[in-house]
Design a protein around this motif. Structure first.
Motif, PDB file in Angstrom:
ATOM      1  N   VAL A 178     -26.704 -39.147 -25.317  1.00 52.67           N
ATOM      2  CA  VAL A 178     -27.482 -38.060 -25.913  1.00 52.67           C
ATOM      3  C   VAL A 178     -27.914 -37.109 -24.808  1.00 52.67           C
ATOM      4  N   GLU A 179     -28.401 -35.953 -25.225  1.00 50.93           N
ATOM      5  CA  GLU A 179     -28.925 -34.970 -24.276  1.00 50.93           C
ATOM      6  C   GLU A 179     -30.035 -34.185 -24.962  1.00 50.93           C
ATOM      7  N   PHE A 180     -31.274 -34.533 -24.626  1.00 53.87           N
ATOM      8  CA  PHE A 180     -32.432 -33.847 -25.189  1.00 53.87           C
ATOM      9  C   PHE A 180     -32.960 -32.837 -24.170  1.00 53.87           C
ATOM     10  N   ALA A 181     -34.208 -32.434 -24.339  1.00 54.17           N
ATOM     11  CA  ALA A 181     -34.829 -31.520 -23.381  1.00 54.17           C
ATOM     12  C   ALA A 181     -34.842 -32.161 -21.993  1.00 54.17           C
ATOM     13  N   PRO A 182     -34.641 -31.378 -20.934  1.00 54.27           N
ATOM     14  CA  PRO A 182     -34.528 -31.952 -19.580  1.00 54.27           C
ATOM     15  C   PRO A 182     -35.702 -32.828 -19.177  1.00 54.27           C
ATOM     16  N   GLU A 183     -36.916 -32.482 -19.617  1.00 53.70           N
ATOM     17  CA  GLU A 183     -38.082 -33.247 -19.188  1.00 53.70           C
ATOM     18  C   GLU A 183     -38.123 -34.656 -19.773  1.00 53.70           C
ATOM     19  N   THR A 184     -37.311 -34.941 -20.817  1.00 51.51           N
ATOM     20  CA  THR A 184     -37.297 -36.289 -21.398  1.00 51.51           C
ATOM     21  C   THR A 184     -36.423 -37.251 -20.601  1.00 51.51           C
ATOM     22  N   HIS A 185     -35.463 -36.717 -19.857  1.00 50.73           N
ATOM     23  CA  HIS A 185     -34.509 -37.537 -19.087  1.00 50.73           C
ATOM     24  C   HIS A 185     -33.738 -38.502 -19.989  1.00 50.73           C
ATOM     25  N   ALA A 186     -33.627 -38.199 -21.263  1.00 50.95           N
ATOM     26  CA  ALA A 186     -32.901 -39.069 -22.193  1.00 50.95           C
ATOM     27  C   ALA A 186     -31.403 -38.844 -22.053  1.00 50.95           C
ATOM     28  N   SER A 187     -30.662 -39.920 -21.869  1.00 55.19           N
ATOM     29  CA  SER A 187     -29.213 -39.813 -21.727  1.00 55.19           C
ATOM     30  C   SER A 187     -28.458 -40.795 -22.619  1.00 55.19           C
ATOM     31  N   SER A 188     -29.157 -41.763 -23.226  1.00 63.43           N
ATOM     32  CA  SER A 188     -28.475 -42.749 -24.065  1.00 63.43           C
ATOM     33  C   SER A 188     -29.359 -43.146 -25.238  1.00 63.43           C
ATOM     34  N   GLU A 189     -28.705 -43.520 -26.329  1.00 65.48           N
ATOM     35  CA  GLU A 189     -29.385 -43.991 -27.539  1.00 65.48           C
ATOM     36  C   GLU A 189     -28.739 -45.292 -27.991  1.00 65.48           C
ATOM     37  N   PHE A 190     -29.571 -46.250 -28.377  1.00 65.40           N
ATOM     38  CA  PHE A 190     -29.086 -47.502 -28.951  1.00 65.40           C
ATOM     39  C   PHE A 190     -29.825 -47.759 -30.256  1.00 65.40           C
ATOM     40  N   ASP A 191     -29.053 -48.019 -31.317  1.00 64.47           N
ATOM     41  CA  ASP A 191     -29.629 -48.291 -32.631  1.00 64.47           C
ATOM     42  C   ASP A 191     -29.396 -49.759 -32.973  1.00 64.47           C
ATOM     43  N   ALA A 192     -30.480 -50.514 -33.132  1.00 64.09           N
ATOM     44  CA  ALA A 192     -30.411 -51.914 -33.541  1.00 64.09           C
ATOM     45  C   ALA A 192     -30.768 -52.009 -35.019  1.00 64.09           C
ATOM     46  N   ASP A 198     -27.401 -51.268 -49.936  1.00 66.60           N
ATOM     47  CA  ASP A 198     -27.585 -51.628 -48.525  1.00 66.60           C
ATOM     48  C   ASP A 198     -29.018 -51.278 -48.149  1.00 66.60           C
ATOM     49  N   VAL A 199     -29.772 -52.284 -47.698  1.00 65.32           N
ATOM     50  CA  VAL A 199     -31.142 -52.048 -47.227  1.00 65.32           C
ATOM     51  C   VAL A 199     -31.232 -52.566 -45.805  1.00 65.32           C
ATOM     52  N   ASN A 200     -31.861 -51.800 -44.923  1.00 65.32           N
ATOM     53  CA  ASN A 200     -31.935 -52.226 -43.533  1.00 65.32           C
ATOM     54  C   ASN A 200     -33.132 -51.625 -42.827  1.00 65.32           C
ATOM     55  N   LEU A 201     -33.406 -52.174 -41.668  1.00 65.33           N
ATOM     56  CA  LEU A 201     -34.411 -51.665 -40.753  1.00 65.33           C
ATOM     57  C   LEU A 201     -33.685 -51.248 -39.486  1.00 65.33           C
ATOM     58  N   THR A 202     -33.844 -49.979 -39.103  1.00 66.73           N
ATOM     59  CA  THR A 202     -33.143 -49.431 -37.938  1.00 66.73           C
ATOM     60  C   THR A 202     -34.155 -49.053 -36.861  1.00 66.73           C
ATOM     61  N   HIS A 203     -33.904 -49.562 -35.656  1.00 63.66           N
ATOM     62  CA  HIS A 203     -34.751 -49.234 -34.507  1.00 63.66           C
ATOM     63  C   HIS A 203     -33.958 -48.350 -33.560  1.00 63.66           C
ATOM     64  N   TYR A 204     -34.455 -47.131 -33.326  1.00 63.19           N
ATOM     65  CA  TYR A 204     -33.822 -46.174 -32.423  1.00 63.19           C
ATOM     66  C   TYR A 204     -34.477 -46.313 -31.040  1.00 63.19           C
ATOM     67  N   ARG A 205     -33.654 -46.548 -30.037  1.00 56.42           N
ATOM     68  CA  ARG A 205     -34.192 -46.798 -28.694  1.00 56.42           C
ATOM     69  C   ARG A 205     -33.482 -45.925 -27.671  1.00 56.42           C
ATOM     70  N   TYR A 206     -34.280 -45.365 -26.739  1.00 56.04           N
ATOM     71  CA  TYR A 206     -33.768 -44.473 -25.706  1.00 56.04           C
ATOM     72  C   TYR A 206     -34.215 -45.011 -24.343  1.00 56.04           C
ATOM     73  N   PRO A 207     -33.454 -45.941 -23.784  1.00 55.12           N
ATOM     74  CA  PRO A 207     -33.924 -46.679 -22.596  1.00 55.12           C
ATOM     75  C   PRO A 207     -34.031 -45.834 -21.335  1.00 55.12           C
ATOM     76  N   SER A 208     -33.322 -44.735 -21.241  1.00 59.40           N
ATOM     77  CA  SER A 208     -33.299 -43.974 -19.994  1.00 59.40           C
ATOM     78  C   SER A 208     -34.432 -42.957 -19.883  1.00 59.40           C
ATOM     79  N   THR A 209     -35.178 -42.727 -20.963  1.00 58.35           N
ATOM     80  CA  THR A 209     -36.181 -41.675 -20.953  1.00 58.35           C
ATOM     81  C   THR A 209     -37.480 -42.108 -20.276  1.00 58.35           C
ATOM     82  N   THR A 210     -38.212 -41.137 -19.776  1.00 60.55           N
ATOM     83  CA  THR A 210     -39.512 -41.408 -19.174  1.00 60.55           C
ATOM     84  C   THR A 210     -40.633 -41.317 -20.212  1.00 60.55           C
TER      85      THR A 210
END
Length: 231
Positions: free
Chosen positions: A74-88, A103-115
């Motif tokens: 991914v690539e968000f605003a520069p100040e977020t430093h977000a570069s990857s997304e993982f959906d569990a 289909d019913v589910n719970l989705t967790h969006y995670r961005y490990p590289s961001t500050t």
């Protein structure tokens, strides 16, 4: 032979026989991969219009329960430093009747590289009719990691035109309490299954003016091309 030795042999034999008599648990593994010219999610680009490499794995068990993990750059605003997304995802899918599936589910969006704390979780439900039409409802009390609620609705359909060619269309509405506003988007895709398990997808995305106001430079009209595989 001593009594203690005989007892140990009987215990060992019982242990060895248990796996043979116990019911086997059936699991199936699957996955997907894609290379796309733009990662578009609910009408807005998650990569500032740049290409993305995506891949996922899925484990399904008896009774319709499943778990999956999916990732993309991914690539968000520069100040977020977000570069990857993982959906569990953990959920259940199965038939409700002859023509209906859920289909019913719970989705967790995670961005490990961001500050920043951009992680958030959403509950999803998708009702499908004959594998042709679907209605998706999603809800989160922390939509887009905003601390406020958000509700997403999508209505879609697919039309097989030939054995290896189909059209797909969907319209969505995202209501976001954090902005006291919401926006609409739509997409139309042409999919060519040219060689199993590979497909080529060409999608046209469009959003309303509210999306452009909420997410400048990320919303609007854009074309996305992708090659994808499901196995």
């Amino acid at each position: 032979m001593s009594f203690s030795l005989l007892r140990r042999q009987r215990v060992l034999a019982a242990v060895l026989l248990v796996p043979a008599s116990a019911p086997a648990l059936a699991f199936t593994f699957g996955g997907n991969a894609a290379l796309t010219s733009d990662y578009v999610w609910r009408g807005t680009s998650q990569t500032q219009g740049d290409p993305a490499v995506q891949a996922g794995l899925r484990l399904a068990g008896d009774g319709g329960w499943y778990a999956s993990l999916w990732g993309s750059n991914v690539e968000f605003a520069p100040e977020t430093h977000a570069s990857s997304e993982f959906d569990a995802v953990v959920g259940w899918s199965g038939a409700l009747a002859a023509d209906w599936a859920l289909d019913v589910n719970l989705t967790h969006y995670r961005y490990p590289s961001t500050t920043l704390d951009l992680n958030w979780t959403e509950a999803n439900a998708t009702l499908t009719w004959r594998g042709i039409g679907w209605l998706q409802v999603a809800r989160s009390n922390d939509a887009l990691a905003s601390g406020d609620a958000g509700t997403y609705l999508q209505l879609g359909a697919r039309w097989p035109l030939a054995e290896t060619f189909r059209l797909e269309a969907a319209a969505g509405w995202y209501d976001l309490d954090a902005y006291d506003d919401g926006y609409a988007h739509g997409l139309l895709s042409a999919v060519w299954a040219f060689k199993a398990p590979f497909e080529l997808r060409l999608s046209a995305h469009a959003t309303d003016t509210a999306a452009k106001r909420l997410f400048p430079d990320l919303a609007g009209t854009r074309i996305e091309a992708a090659v994808q595989a499901t196995f």
